[in-house]
Design an enzyme around this catalytic site. Structure first.
Site, PDB file in Angstrom:
ATOM      1  N   SER A  42       0.826  -1.208   0.000  1.00  0.00           N
ATOM      2  CA  SER A  42       0.000   0.000   0.000  1.00  0.00           C
ATOM      3  C   SER A  42       0.862   1.260   0.000  1.00  0.00           C
ATOM      4  O   SER A  42       0.332   2.368  -0.014  1.00  0.00           O
ATOM      5  CB  SER A  42      -0.924   0.006   1.217  1.00  0.00           C
ATOM      6  OG  SER A  42      -0.183  -0.174   2.404  1.00  0.00           O
ATOM      7  N   HIS A 175     -39.150  23.506 -12.242  1.00  0.00           N
ATOM      8  CA  HIS A 175     -39.182  22.678 -13.461  1.00  0.00           C
ATOM      9  C   HIS A 175     -38.346  23.296 -14.588  1.00  0.00           C
ATOM     10  O   HIS A 175     -38.599  23.028 -15.757  1.00  0.00           O
ATOM     11  CB  HIS A 175     -40.616  22.456 -13.958  1.00  0.00           C
ATOM     12  CG  HIS A 175     -41.584  22.074 -12.886  1.00  0.00           C
ATOM     13  ND1 HIS A 175     -41.923  20.767 -12.596  1.00  0.00           N
ATOM     14  CD2 HIS A 175     -42.274  22.842 -11.989  1.00  0.00           C
ATOM     15  CE1 HIS A 175     -42.783  20.739 -11.589  1.00  0.00           C
ATOM     16  NE2 HIS A 175     -43.008  21.988 -11.197  1.00  0.00           N
ATOM     17  N   SER A 296     -11.963  26.769 -27.623  1.00  0.00           N
ATOM     18  CA  SER A 296     -12.049  25.553 -28.411  1.00  0.00           C
ATOM     19  C   SER A 296     -10.933  25.560 -29.441  1.00  0.00           C
ATOM     20  O   SER A 296     -10.550  26.617 -29.929  1.00  0.00           O
ATOM     21  CB  SER A 296     -13.415  25.502 -29.101  1.00  0.00           C
ATOM     22  OG  SER A 296     -13.348  24.685 -30.256  1.00  0.00           O
ATOM     23  N   LYS A 302     -15.831  30.066 -29.023  1.00  0.00           N
ATOM     24  CA  LYS A 302     -16.224  29.361 -27.803  1.00  0.00           C
ATOM     25  C   LYS A 302     -15.532  29.852 -26.533  1.00  0.00           C
ATOM     26  O   LYS A 302     -14.370  30.217 -26.545  1.00  0.00           O
ATOM     27  CB  LYS A 302     -15.929  27.854 -27.947  1.00  0.00           C
ATOM     28  CG  LYS A 302     -16.866  27.103 -28.883  1.00  0.00           C
ATOM     29  CD  LYS A 302     -18.316  27.048 -28.418  1.00  0.00           C
ATOM     30  CE  LYS A 302     -18.561  26.028 -27.339  1.00  0.00           C
ATOM     31  NZ  LYS A 302     -18.354  24.656 -27.769  1.00  0.00           N
ATOM     32  N   ASN A 304     -15.708  27.954 -22.920  1.00  0.00           N
ATOM     33  CA  ASN A 304     -16.322  26.820 -22.224  1.00  0.00           C
ATOM     34  C   ASN A 304     -16.083  26.889 -20.712  1.00  0.00           C
ATOM     35  O   ASN A 304     -14.966  27.130 -20.275  1.00  0.00           O
ATOM     36  CB  ASN A 304     -15.764  25.513 -22.776  1.00  0.00           C
ATOM     37  CG  ASN A 304     -16.070  25.346 -24.256  1.00  0.00           C
ATOM     38  OD1 ASN A 304     -17.147  25.720 -24.714  1.00  0.00           O
ATOM     39  ND2 ASN A 304     -15.121  24.816 -25.002  1.00  0.00           N
ATOM     40  N   GLU A 309     -17.857  22.386 -15.233  1.00  0.00           N
ATOM     41  CA  GLU A 309     -18.149  21.029 -15.719  1.00  0.00           C
ATOM     42  C   GLU A 309     -17.349  19.986 -14.946  1.00  0.00           C
ATOM     43  O   GLU A 309     -17.858  18.917 -14.585  1.00  0.00           O
ATOM     44  CB  GLU A 309     -17.820  20.925 -17.217  1.00  0.00           C
ATOM     45  CG  GLU A 309     -18.694  21.825 -18.083  1.00  0.00           C
ATOM     46  CD  GLU A 309     -18.138  21.941 -19.495  1.00  0.00           C
ATOM     47  OE1 GLU A 309     -18.397  21.044 -20.298  1.00  0.00           O
ATOM     48  OE2 GLU A 309     -17.425  22.915 -19.788  1.00  0.00           O
ATOM     49  N   GLN A 341      -7.363  -1.907   4.141  1.00  0.00           N
ATOM     50  CA  GLN A 341      -6.296  -1.169   3.467  1.00  0.00           C
ATOM     51  C   GLN A 341      -6.855  -0.416   2.254  1.00  0.00           C
ATOM     52  O   GLN A 341      -6.318   0.606   1.845  1.00  0.00           O
ATOM     53  CB  GLN A 341      -5.204  -2.146   3.042  1.00  0.00           C
ATOM     54  CG  GLN A 341      -4.043  -1.518   2.315  1.00  0.00           C
ATOM     55  CD  GLN A 341      -2.837  -2.436   2.284  1.00  0.00           C
ATOM     56  OE1 GLN A 341      -2.202  -2.661   3.303  1.00  0.00           O
ATOM     57  NE2 GLN A 341      -2.538  -3.009   1.138  1.00  0.00           N
TER      58      GLN A 341
HETATM   59  N1  ARG Z   1      -1.226  -1.269   5.446  1.00  0.00           N
HETATM   60  C1  ARG Z   1      -2.184  -1.759   6.366  1.00  0.00           C
HETATM   61  C2  ARG Z   1      -3.512  -1.045   6.163  1.00  0.00           C
HETATM   62  O1  ARG Z   1      -3.536  -0.036   5.573  1.00  0.00           O
HETATM   63  C3  ARG Z   1      -1.710  -1.566   7.755  1.00  0.00           C
HETATM   64  C4  ARG Z   1      -2.242  -2.547   8.746  1.00  0.00           C
HETATM   65  C5  ARG Z   1      -1.737  -3.879   8.479  1.00  0.00           C
HETATM   66  N2  ARG Z   1      -2.062  -4.788   9.540  1.00  0.00           N
HETATM   67  C6  ARG Z   1      -1.921  -6.087   9.389  1.00  0.00           C
HETATM   68  N3  ARG Z   1      -2.237  -6.819  10.404  1.00  0.00           N
HETATM   69  N4  ARG Z   1      -1.535  -6.627   8.288  1.00  0.00           N
HETATM   70  O2  ARG Z   1      -4.543  -1.501   6.572  1.00  0.00           O
END
Ligand code: ARG
Length: 489
Positions: A42, A175, A296, A302, A304, A309, A341
């Site tokens: 992560s 409306h 544009s 144009k 825009n 948007e 995670q």
């Molecule tokens: N990277 C993990 C998360 O975001 C941290 C916690 C991980 N804990 C574990 N027991 N593997 O959730």
């Protein structure tokens, strides 16, 4: 057949030559398969938690020292090391490693390189489960503290323009059909109310999330003589969480935050939609400058309203984040599951998208220029003062409203057949429908008279709007000064 396939594939999906992760190397001989490492890591996104992670670790370290669990010497080495890690990350010198999975292990591994074995004592009475719960909580709290003044600033922009356009007449729609004349300032103040409620929802979320999960450790608490009250206090929380299982498995604050951002985004999107409509050639109610439009590549004429948007479109992403977080959580048994995670990317994306949208909207509101002549012309068309005529028949002639409605409808029909406005009908033509109509009726048949008459509480009259802008300043911006950008409510 199946077995043969598996045997054939197996060597490819394993990388048995790698050494085991040192965090759990006691039990592990081998490292993860490449794909395991890839799905597990992560660090690509949770590096955004570095500041919260280090702040949390410092508070945890102080508590361990205060409780005599860690020596003062180890404690100060750890804190010095953590400060160095923070500096390395902030200067861009830190080398993040996917092998170390996440921000927690990246920081701890670097700490060990910097200060040696004492680094291994920081994780006493803590797990990544309460650590990540803490980091995300702190991150959401910080995000709320960033967003809150941004929303206040958007309200300030709307109030400034409402003051300027307090008496500017535009058509009010239901409306998307012309309904009754209103003032542009009144319209802008409607959004001030919405964003005020949004700020309230963020404040509620902040108040509820402000408990510390530290001390829950993996899930069951700790056998060490820790004091979760100390870490809670040091980190600005109101109290530690009461239940360790809840502490590591709760992500309500992520859901509440994304829910609050979702509704704020819905409000932004409605305003963005109005800006797009108002800028369009058939409307021409407002214009945005070069600063908030794009041209544009093919059509030279144009302009825009891209920022509007995109603000409208980002709402889709934010609502997607809400569905994602609820779906991730809905099947999870207690306590921590790795699924959690996946809370971070929707969270970060919702916060980033909303911050962009709020800032862009404040910019557009300050930038836009109204076209009062055009607004008034459209407001005067399509018998927008018909209700004023009916109300006059109630007040002056004493007709029941239903009958007044009927009489007015007949007069609108006659005017429409002639292709003229109501005030272009002669008194004789009106009296042919209702004999008690007199000359004073013409006094209510202008858009100016119509808005001026709507003085009821919350109504659109210029006098009301002037007062409402002052009240909005003191309710939402803390003081009545023009430049107020404060965080008060
Ligand atoms: N990277 C993990 C998360 O975001 C941290 C916690 C991980 N804990 C574990 N027991 N593997 O959730």
């Amino acid at each position: 057949m199946a077995r043969k396939n598996r045997a054939a594939r197996a060597p490819k999906s394993r990388s048995n030559t790698k050494r085991a992760n040192t965090m759990w190397g006691g039990r592990y001989k081998l490292g993860p398969a490449e794909i395991m490492e890839k799905i597990n890591a992560s660090i690509g996104f949770d590096r955004r938690l570095y500041a919260q992670d280090i702040t949390g670790s410092i508070a945890h370290c102080d508590m361990l020292v205060a409780q005599g669990i860690l020596t003062a010497k180890d404690g100060s080495a750890i804190k010095r090391g953590l400060a160095k890690v923070r500096e390395e990350i902030e200067s861009g010198r830190f080398k993040f490693s996917t092998k170390l999975e996440d921000i927690h292990m990246n920081v701890e591994a670097r700490l060990a390189e910097l200060i040696g074995p004492a680094a291994g004592r920081l994780h006493t009475a803590r797990s990544r489960n309460d650590q990540v719960a803490l980091d995300v909580r702190l991150w959401v709290r910080d995000a709320i503290d960033r967003l809150e003044p941004m929303l206040a600033d958007l309200q300030a922009a709307l109030i400034e323009r409402a003051e300027e356009y307090a008496a500017t007449i535009m058509p009010g729609f239901t409306h998307l059909q012309t309904a009754q004349p209103i003032t542009f300032g009144h319209h802008l103040l409607a959004y001030v109310e919405m964003f005020g409620r949004d700020r309230g929802r963020l404040a509620d979320c902040r108040a509820r999330l402000n408990e510390s999960p530290l001390g829950a450790a993996a899930l069951a608490g700790s056998p060490h003589p820790i004091d979760p009250r100390k870490t809670a206090k040091a980190l600005g929380f109101d109290r530690p969480m009461a239940n360790s299982l809840d502490a590591v498995s709760d992500r309500d604050y992520v859901v509440e935050f994304i829910a609050a951002t979702s509704l704020t985004a819905v409000h932004l999107s409605r305003l963005a939609e109005e800006i797009v409509i108002w800028c369009s050639a058939p409307f021409r109610f407002i214009a945005l400058s070069d600063a908030f439009t794009t041209g544009s590549s093919i059509m030279p004429q144009k302009r825009n309203p891209d920022a509007a948007e995109l603000t409208r479109a980002k709402t889709g992403r934010i609502l997607g984040s809400f569905v994602a977080i609820c779906t991730i959580l809905k099947g999870l048994p207690l306590t921590y599951q790795k699924d959690m995670q996946e809370d971070k990317e929707p969270l970060f994306d919702a916060a980033d998208s909303l911050e962009l949208g709020v800032a862009a909207m404040a910019g557009m509101i300050r930038d836009l220029k109204a076209n009062p002549q055009r607004m008034r012309a459209v407001a005067s068309a399509d018998y927008s003062v018909a209700t004023d005529l009916a109300d006059w028949l109630v007040r002056k002639v004493g007709l029941p409203f239903r009958q007044a409605h009927h009489v007015t409808g007949t007069l609108v029909g006659i005017a429409a057949d002639k292709g003229v406005d109501l005030d272009k009908l002669s008194l004789a033509e009106m009296q042919a429908v209702e004999p008690n109509i007199d000359r004073s009726v013409y006094g209510v048949l202008t858009v100016e008279a119509s808005v001026a008459a709507r003085k009821s509480l919350g109504g659109t009259s210029p006098a009301n709007v002037a007062r409402a802008t002052k009240e909005a300043r003191s309710r939402f911006l803390g003081r009545a000064s023009k430049s107020a950008k404060g965080r008060g409510r």
